[in-house]
Write an enzyme that holds these catalytic residues in place. Structure first.
Site: not given
Length: 322
Positions: A73-75
């Site tokens: 879920q890395s921005n």
């Protein structure tokens, strides 16, 4: 000096938060939000400032592929994918775990797919060793004739930190008498850049659990002459760990949303707001001091965090006609 690309329109807005300020016992002009969540590229967020420098370096080297690492879920990964799409560069994202269940994925993974990124799942690799896996991915890409450029975890390096030296200078131009800037401390580059522009005493980093020693990480990015003990770092909002919902964080998210219509995420900005609330409660931030909350974005990550989604929906109030 390495050049940079232009991936957004600057400066981002700086807005008052008078209702939240009043709820915290501050003056109505004491609390402001720097809206880096409104950066237009790829759903917005602080990593765009860093990516302008990284993509400038990549293009200068003749690269045709960007490679980076992060959690699923890395921005940062999502915005790297968006920057690649904007500039016509291929993107490979290196994530821990496996693609099992990816068809039911949400949040940032949905956008990674829309932007056309490819994902290399590192399966059982230690998340702390993803950089090694990414180097191996680069070697394989070179073997296929590609020209990869590796961007570090979180976009945090002295090069990436230049983006938030500029961000700090923007804040100073918009609010010259600012006394505190509160920011989520993940991989460290955003705080390092802010300290470079504003000094050690005006920047308060709230540790999110992404690195084992946050103060040392920021100090290393700043280079010689900066001691970790001289940095303002709160470590009281990590809770059970990175990615795990911490109750004061959920309370801070609700507080910001109900008072100002500002949406935060449970991993980064929610923790930063919980740290700001705690800093007011213990007197580290006092009435009459101009304080800026740096909104670093991350909205897609909220929808990819099952625990936060479940708790938020379960808290919906019901209305029945009399």
């Amino acid at each position: 000096m390495t050049g940079k690309t232009t991936l957004a329109t600057w400066p981002t807005p700086l807005e008052r938060m008078p209702r939240l300020a009043a709820a915290l016992g501050l003056g109505e002009d004491d609390l402001w939000v720097k809206r880096d969540d409104l950066i237009g590229l790829g759903g917005g967020g602080n990593k765009v400032r860093k990516l302008e420098w990284f993509t400038g370096a990549a293009l200068a080297e003749g690269a045709d592929t960007l490679v980076t690492t992060g959690a699923a879920q890395s921005n940062h990964a999502r915005l790297t994918a968006a920057a690649g799409a904007r500039l016509g560069l291929d993107v490979v994202l290196v994530f821990p775990g496996s693609p099992d269940g990816a068809a039911d994925a949400s949040g940032n993974l949905v956008l990674d797919g829309l932007f056309g990124a490819r994902v290399h799942w590192a399966k059982d690799a230690d998340p702390n060793a993803l950089g090694v896996v990414a180097e191996e991915v680069c070697e394989r890409l070179r073997g296929e004739g590609a020209r990869p450029f590796l961007i570090p975890f979180g976009g945090s390096s002295p090069l990436g930190a230049r983006g938030y030296v500029e961000g700090g200078e923007e804040i100073l131009a918009q609010l010259p008498d600012v006394e505190h800037v509160v920011v989520a401390l993940g991989s460290g580059g955003t705080m390092a850049g802010l300290v470079g522009a504003l000094g050690e005493r005006r920047v308060l980093g709230v540790h999110c659990g992404a690195v084992p020693d946050p103060a040392a990480t920021v100090a290393a990015l700043l280079g010689s002459g900066v001691e970790p003990r001289g940095l303002r770092v709160r470590t009281d909002q990590v809770g059970a760990g990175y990615g795990i919902l911490h109750e004061p964080v959920l309370a801070a998210m609700r507080r910001a949303a109900s008072a100002e219509g500002i949406v935060l995420d449970p991993v980064y900005t929610g923790r930063a707001m919980a740290g700001l609330v705690a800093a007011v409660e213990d007197g580290d931030i006092r009435p009459g001091q101009r304080t800026v909350f740096l909104h670093t974005g991350g909205l897609p990550g909220l929808f990819g965090h099952a625990q936060a989604v479940r708790r938020t929906v379960s808290g919906l109030s019901s209305w029945k006609p009399a």
